[in-house]
Design an enzyme around this catalytic site. Structure first.
Site, mmCIF file in Angstrom:
data_model
loop_
_atom_site.group_PDB
_atom_site.id
_atom_site.type_symbol
_atom_site.label_atom_id
_atom_site.label_comp_id
_atom_site.label_asym_id
_atom_site.label_seq_id
_atom_site.Cartn_x
_atom_site.Cartn_y
_atom_site.Cartn_z
ATOM 1 N N SER A 1 0.584 -1.443 -0.058
ATOM 2 C CA SER A 1 0.505 0.486 -0.160
ATOM 3 C C SER A 1 0.641 1.395 -0.214
ATOM 4 O O SER A 1 0.362 2.583 0.125
ATOM 5 C CB SER A 1 -0.737 0.022 0.957
ATOM 6 O OG SER A 1 -2.675 -0.583 1.050
ATOM 7 N N LYS B 1 0.219 3.190 -2.642
ATOM 8 C CA LYS B 1 -1.284 4.520 -2.890
ATOM 9 C C LYS B 1 -0.261 5.668 -3.165
ATOM 10 O O LYS B 1 -1.456 6.815 -3.631
ATOM 11 C CB LYS B 1 -1.772 3.669 -1.993
ATOM 12 C CG LYS B 1 -2.353 2.568 -2.198
ATOM 13 C CD LYS B 1 -2.939 1.432 -1.289
ATOM 14 C CE LYS B 1 -3.666 0.686 -1.595
ATOM 15 N NZ LYS B 1 -4.512 0.196 0.225
ATOM 16 N N TYR C 1 -3.922 -2.950 -10.202
ATOM 17 C CA TYR C 1 -3.585 -2.281 -8.932
ATOM 18 C C TYR C 1 -2.859 -3.060 -8.070
ATOM 19 O O TYR C 1 -1.919 -3.173 -7.160
ATOM 20 C CB TYR C 1 -5.545 -2.262 -8.453
ATOM 21 C CG TYR C 1 -5.278 -2.271 -6.723
ATOM 22 C CD1 TYR C 1 -4.388 -1.500 -6.187
ATOM 23 C CD2 TYR C 1 -5.411 -3.684 -5.849
ATOM 24 C CE1 TYR C 1 -4.559 -1.604 -3.968
ATOM 25 C CE2 TYR C 1 -5.280 -3.736 -4.120
ATOM 26 C CZ TYR C 1 -4.980 -2.367 -3.811
ATOM 27 O OH TYR C 1 -5.157 -2.324 -2.465
ATOM 28 N N TYR D 1 -5.056 3.798 8.111
ATOM 29 C CA TYR D 1 -6.567 2.456 7.881
ATOM 30 C C TYR D 1 -7.250 3.247 9.625
ATOM 31 O O TYR D 1 -6.787 4.520 9.277
ATOM 32 C CB TYR D 1 -6.395 1.609 7.926
ATOM 33 C CG TYR D 1 -5.435 1.483 6.750
ATOM 34 C CD1 TYR D 1 -5.904 1.471 5.632
ATOM 35 C CD2 TYR D 1 -4.378 -0.013 7.000
ATOM 36 C CE1 TYR D 1 -4.627 1.417 4.212
ATOM 37 C CE2 TYR D 1 -3.157 0.588 6.308
ATOM 38 C CZ TYR D 1 -3.522 0.915 4.151
ATOM 39 O OH TYR D 1 -3.230 0.184 3.512
ATOM 40 N N VAL E 1 1.206 -3.232 3.709
ATOM 41 C CA VAL E 1 1.103 -4.662 3.990
ATOM 42 C C VAL E 1 2.095 -6.296 3.982
ATOM 43 O O VAL E 1 2.761 -6.781 4.373
ATOM 44 C CB VAL E 1 -0.041 -6.068 4.741
ATOM 45 C CG1 VAL E 1 -1.353 -5.712 4.851
ATOM 46 C CG2 VAL E 1 -0.171 -5.879 1.953
HETATM 47 N N1 GLN Z 1 -2.505 -5.447 -1.518
HETATM 48 C C1 GLN Z 1 -2.592 -5.289 -0.632
HETATM 49 C C2 GLN Z 1 -4.208 -5.336 -0.361
HETATM 50 O O1 GLN Z 1 -4.689 -5.163 -1.334
HETATM 51 C C3 GLN Z 1 -2.827 -4.136 -0.836
HETATM 52 C C4 GLN Z 1 -3.219 -3.585 1.338
HETATM 53 C C5 GLN Z 1 -2.042 -3.221 2.803
HETATM 54 O O2 GLN Z 1 -0.989 -3.513 2.563
HETATM 55 N N2 GLN Z 1 -2.825 -2.527 3.295
HETATM 56 O O3 GLN Z 1 -5.170 -6.510 0.284
#
Ligand code: GLN
Length: 307
Positions: free
Chosen positions: A63, A66, A191, A243, A261
């Site tokens: 993430s 992003k 994505y 989050y 993650v």
């Molecule tokens: N690619 C991961 C997902 O879509 C990204 C989530 C994350 O890093 N929090 O679940």
């Protein structure tokens, strides 16, 4: 300030907790990484940098990507973007479906999965194919990080694609509300591809410098976004970057930051530096446990929190 001494002290204190927390296993390829790794890097405006642990080790940025896609989309669409994705904290886990249903397919912000999927859709509108869109995103990251050596991990990409049922559900739900223009499979594939980009803490701390300097890379003097957009991205990182633990991160660390993650976290000290940490074991909210602790120790020792 002797940053190297501070990093050494942090490492000593962090070592005993490197076995706490759990590696993400809903993407099976991520569960294969050595769980006890730790790295932390700092890059200053003059290009000097300080590191501890496995700071050259590439890991899945997940993430954290992003931040790059939000930056790219904001530079293309400006405020128009907010017709399709909000800028409020969600107070929910990153992959939650519930809020999206009662808010009619408009994700709360660009950092939860649904929001990032919409951002990817806006980039696909411009660049048309999965490969071309991914190439544009990775070229943008190469430029921002002043590093041509950026690639993605095919294994992680395929693993997430095979097991990405929740992200498929989010994308389908948004499609049903007419908030996805492209084919669901194409959007989600793109994505997953940018989520599986790999970088080290050394590279990430270098890459995020432009956000600490009003949108201009202080080393190359290249501008990537306006200073007003840089201010907004930092604000969204502070309020939404972790989050439903964004409040907790602001409380303990006190910096705009974004986690993934894969166990990475980036953070910005406005006008001073950018930082990256990596440790794959996660806390209950899906953020690096030791990484969060290390950043908290850093702002406590240096008084460099924004508060
Ligand atoms: N690619 C991961 C997902 O879509 C990204 C989530 C994350 O890093 N929090 O679940």
């Amino acid at each position: 300030m002797n940053y190297q001494d501070i990093l050494n002290e942090i490492y000593q204190t962090i070592e005993p907790i490197l076995k706490e927390g759990k590696v993400a296993d809903y993407i099976p390829a991520l569960a294969q990484v050595n769980p006890n790794q730790f790295a932390m890097s700092i890059t200053l405006f003059d290009g000097s940098s300080y590191h501890i642990g496995c700071s050259d080790e590439n890991f899945s940025i997940q993430s954290i990507s992003k931040v790059f896609t939000f930056t790219k989309a904001l530079s293309i669409y400006s405020k128009e973007l907010y017709a399709r994705v909000g800028k409020e904290p969600s107070g929910n886990p990153f992959n939650s479906l519930v809020q999206l249903e009662y808010e009619l397919g408009i994700p709360r912000n660009p950092f939860i999965n649904a929001g990032a999927i919409v951002i990817t859709d806006t980039l696909l509108n411009k660049y048309k194919t999965v490969d071309e869109t991914y190439n544009e995103i990775s070229n943008f990251i190469k430029e921002i990080s002043d590093n041509v050596d950026i690639s993605f991990d095919k294994n992680v990409w395929f693993s997430e694609y095979k097991h990405g049922h929740r992200n498929m559900a989010l994308a389908n739900l948004m499609k049903s509300f007419n908030n996805l223009d492209n084919d669901v499979e194409e959007v989600v594939k793109t994505y997953f591809k940018h989520c599986s980009i790999t970088m080290s803490t050394k590279e990430l701390s270098r890459a995020m410098l432009f956000l600490a300097n009003n949108g201009i890379d202080p080393i190359t003097n290249k501008r990537f976004i306006t200073s007003s957009q840089a201010k907004r991205i930092n604000a969204v990182m502070l309020t939404c970057g972790h989050y439903d633990a964004s409040g907790d991160f602001a409380y303990h660390v006190g910096l705009p930051g974004k986690s993934g993650v894969g166990g990475g976290i980036v953070a910005i000290v406005p006008k001073v530096m950018s930082l990256a940490v990596f440790s794959p074991r996660l806390n209950n909210w899906g953020n690096s446990l030791a990484g969060t602790k290390a950043l908290e120790m850093f702002t406590t020792k240096t008084n460099l929190s924004i508060f």
